[in-house]
Design an enzyme around this catalytic site. Structure first.
Site, PDB file in Angstrom:
ATOM      1  N   GLY A 252       0.833  -1.211   0.000  1.00 34.50           N
ATOM      2  CA  GLY A 252       0.000   0.000   0.000  1.00 34.50           C
ATOM      3  C   GLY A 252       0.863   1.255   0.000  1.00 34.50           C
ATOM      4  CG  ASP A 253       3.285   1.875   3.290  1.00 32.22           C
ATOM      5  OD1 ASP A 253       2.164   2.337   3.538  1.00 32.22           O
ATOM      6  OD2 ASP A 253       3.931   1.163   4.077  1.00 32.22           O
TER       7      ASP A 253
HETATM    8  N1  ATP Z   1       0.163 -10.443  -4.110  1.00 30.51           N
HETATM    9  C1  ATP Z   1       0.201  -9.303  -4.805  1.00 30.51           C
HETATM   10  N2  ATP Z   1       0.644  -9.288  -6.095  1.00 30.51           N
HETATM   11  C2  ATP Z   1       0.693  -8.135  -6.804  1.00 30.51           C
HETATM   12  N3  ATP Z   1       0.287  -6.935  -6.321  1.00 30.51           N
HETATM   13  C3  ATP Z   1      -0.173  -6.908  -5.048  1.00 30.51           C
HETATM   14  C4  ATP Z   1      -0.228  -8.061  -4.216  1.00 30.51           C
HETATM   15  N4  ATP Z   1      -0.722  -7.695  -2.998  1.00 30.51           N
HETATM   16  C5  ATP Z   1      -0.945  -6.365  -3.074  1.00 30.51           C
HETATM   17  N5  ATP Z   1      -0.629  -5.883  -4.294  1.00 30.51           N
HETATM   18  C6  ATP Z   1      -0.777  -4.515  -4.779  1.00 30.51           C
HETATM   19  O1  ATP Z   1      -0.619  -3.618  -3.701  1.00 30.51           O
HETATM   20  C7  ATP Z   1      -1.778  -2.806  -3.547  1.00 30.51           C
HETATM   21  C8  ATP Z   1      -1.928  -2.444  -2.089  1.00 30.51           C
HETATM   22  O2  ATP Z   1      -2.076  -3.625  -1.337  1.00 30.51           O
HETATM   23  P1  ATP Z   1      -2.945  -3.707   0.009  1.00 30.51           P
HETATM   24  O3  ATP Z   1      -4.379  -3.505  -0.312  1.00 30.51           O
HETATM   25  O4  ATP Z   1      -2.571  -4.969   0.677  1.00 30.51           O
HETATM   26  O5  ATP Z   1      -2.391  -2.417   0.768  1.00 30.51           O
HETATM   27  P2  ATP Z   1      -2.232  -2.084   2.319  1.00 30.51           P
HETATM   28  O6  ATP Z   1      -3.134  -2.985   3.141  1.00 30.51           O
HETATM   29  O7  ATP Z   1      -2.417  -0.637   2.467  1.00 30.51           O
HETATM   30  O8  ATP Z   1      -0.697  -2.459   2.561  1.00 30.51           O
HETATM   31  P3  ATP Z   1       0.389  -1.799   3.560  1.00 30.51           P
HETATM   32  O9  ATP Z   1      -0.386  -0.957   4.544  1.00 30.51           O
HETATM   33  O10 ATP Z   1       1.097  -2.982   4.150  1.00 30.51           O
HETATM   34  O11 ATP Z   1       1.330  -0.995   2.737  1.00 30.51           O
HETATM   35  C9  ATP Z   1      -2.905  -3.623  -4.156  1.00 30.51           C
HETATM   36  O12 ATP Z   1      -4.003  -2.825  -4.559  1.00 30.51           O
HETATM   37  C10 ATP Z   1      -2.170  -4.270  -5.350  1.00 30.51           C
HETATM   38  O13 ATP Z   1      -2.072  -3.340  -6.428  1.00 30.51           O
HETATM   39 MG    MG Z   2      -1.886   0.641   4.017  1.00 35.24          MG
END
Ligand code: ATP
Ligand code: MG
Length: 312
Positions: A252-253
């Site tokens: 996400g970051d």
């Molecule tokens: N297994 C994966 N393969 C490819 N892209 C991924 C995968 N997991 C996440 N992503 C990409 O990362 C984006 C952000 O992931 P996620 O929704 O898990 O963010 P988050 O929960 O805010 O993460 P964090 O807070 O740990 O940075 C997703 O929308 C996707 O584009």
């Molecule tokens: Mg996040």
């Protein structure tokens, strides 16, 4: 220049263990230490993408010095307010047998009112040199939940774009100040809007509703299922290009970093989305949290599919 704000910095420690077994002694196979707190993940990824980054926030003690050294090594400029308390550590244990991650996040030391005033003064003087401010992560103890709102208002007064990526009360209060972009994940959007179910339609409606409340662009990230974006050009669904997944913490970051780069370079809405998605997937392909290889970014960018679902 991209200004990143990390109010609750940490030394992030990734431990690789063969098997996570609570109540036993576990030997750590490998340790990866990074300058953490979500804003510093954003800083590294934006810097790897080729942008100049200036990192600010609070750090303290020996851990704070360690963070300064790691940022300097990565070519990231730092202008932190020095606090009296020691900067926290956060531990992410990766179980190699299941691929599951277990995170331990320390709360972080309290920040005094005087240090907060010092930070606000610095922040005002750093803004003119930057085109985008990125406000990421939780608030340390002692900092009021409307603090991000104040930072958003100050950035907007100076005509700067501002991205907010936080959760809970800080997010709720922050969105009232109309940042240019927010990127809640599925859990975080549920803290903002009541959803009838977890369907793409409900999430898209929630993103549109938030957009219409005055936020420039609302991106809801859905892990490996991709992301939804609501903005003035409509609602869009992006898939994630396939990568060999190594560590998804900080995806996400990395996505936020990609959006900040897009804003800073004046990319179109679609190009900004594409860059954010490519950066998020590139992070999943590396072991360190909040790190991308420039060659992955380049390769993944044209592989991102974006589909328009309708009006916002
Ligand atoms: N297994 C994966 N393969 C490819 N892209 C991924 C995968 N997991 C996440 N992503 C990409 O990362 C984006 C952000 O992931 P996620 O929704 O898990 O963010 P988050 O929960 O805010 O993460 P964090 O807070 O740990 O940075 C997703 O929308 C996707 O584009
Ligand atoms: Mg996040």
């Amino acid at each position: 220049m991209i200004l990143t704000v990390t109010l609750n910095a940490s030394v992030d420690k990734l431990y690789l263990v063969d098997r996570m077994e609570p109540g036993t002694v576990m030997r750590v196979k490998r340790v990866v230490n990074t300058a953490g707190g979500k804003g510093l993940n954003v800083s590294r990824v934006a810097s790897a993408a080729g942008e100049q980054v200036l990192a600010t926030g609070f750090i303290g003690g020996f851990a704070g010095e360690y963070i300064r050294a790691m940022l300097a090594r990565d070519g990231i400029q730092a202008r932190f307010v020095q606090t009296d308390g020691e900067t926290r550590s956060c531990v992410n244990v990766a179980d190699l047998s299941t691929g599951k991650h277990t995170e331990f996040l320390e709360p972080g030391a309290q920040v005094s009112a005087a240090k907060q005033e010092e930070f606000l003064e610095d922040y005002r003087t750093l803004l003119p040199g930057c085109s985008v401010a990125v406000l990421s992560g939780s608030l340390p103890g002692g900092v009021a939940p409307d603090f991000y709102g104040r930072l958003i208002a100050l950035a907007k007064e100076q005509g700067k774009k501002v991205i907010l990526d936080t959760s809970g009360e800080a997010l709720k209060r922050g969105i009232a100040f109309h940042p240019d972009l927010i990127k809640p994940n599925a859990d975080e959007i549920r803290q903002l809007v009541r959803l009838p179910d977890g369907s793409t339609e409900s999430l898209a409606r929630a993103a549109s509703q938030l957009y219409r409340s005055g936020i420039g662009t609302v991106v809801v990230s859905l892990g490996k299922k991709g992301s939804l974006a609501a903005g003035k050009e409509g609602v869009f669904l992006s898939d994630t290009p396939y990568v060999e997944v190594v560590n998804t913490v900080g995806c996400g970051d990395s996505m936020v970093a990609g959006f900040a780069v897009g804003f800073s370079r004046g990319y179109s809405f679609a190009e900004t989305l594409r860059f954010g998605v490519a950066a998020s997937a590139a992070n999943a392909a590396t072991l360190a949290t909040g790190s991308v290889r420039p060659e992955d970014l380049k390769r993944l960018r044209p592989l991102v599919n974006i589909r328009r679902l309708g009006d916002s």
